[in-house]
Design a protein around this motif. Sequence first.
Motif: not given
Length: 150
Positions: A51-52, A83-87, A91-92
């Motif tokens: 993931x990036x 797309x997943x929420x950045x842990x 906010x990204x």
Amino acid sequence: MQNSHLIGQNILKINRYIKLGLRNALGAYHLGVVEGMVLFSLLQGNSEMCFKTQEQIINELNYDKGVMSRAINTLQENGYIKQEVNEKDRRSKVLVVTHKADGLKQILENIFREWDKMLLDGFEEEDIRTANCFLNKLEKNAKNLYKKSL
């Protein structure tokens, strides 16, 4: 220096041939060149690290946001990424490969490895190291020129 303009022209020609060849090779998997590059980037490393953020990929591959957005949308529509929420920063979002994309990892590696092999046919190891050094300097100069033009 009178023939220095030929270097830029030659690089553009090489880039064009690579993109045409990759388009043909990736087309069999219903991927364009940009989509293939994004997937290849995401599939590097182990499966827990696939993931990036979109911004990371833009910086890595040097594509503009419009091109990258279209590629990401296509990959999502085809079920290769989500797309997943950045842990680390809620906010990204991060781009994550799906199981469908996992099946393409070896295929993409083979395609890119084969292109490298064909491009470097007839070169000695020392020539390759020298060429990489030369190309890295050209990239740095091009990046600096671009920044100055803004």
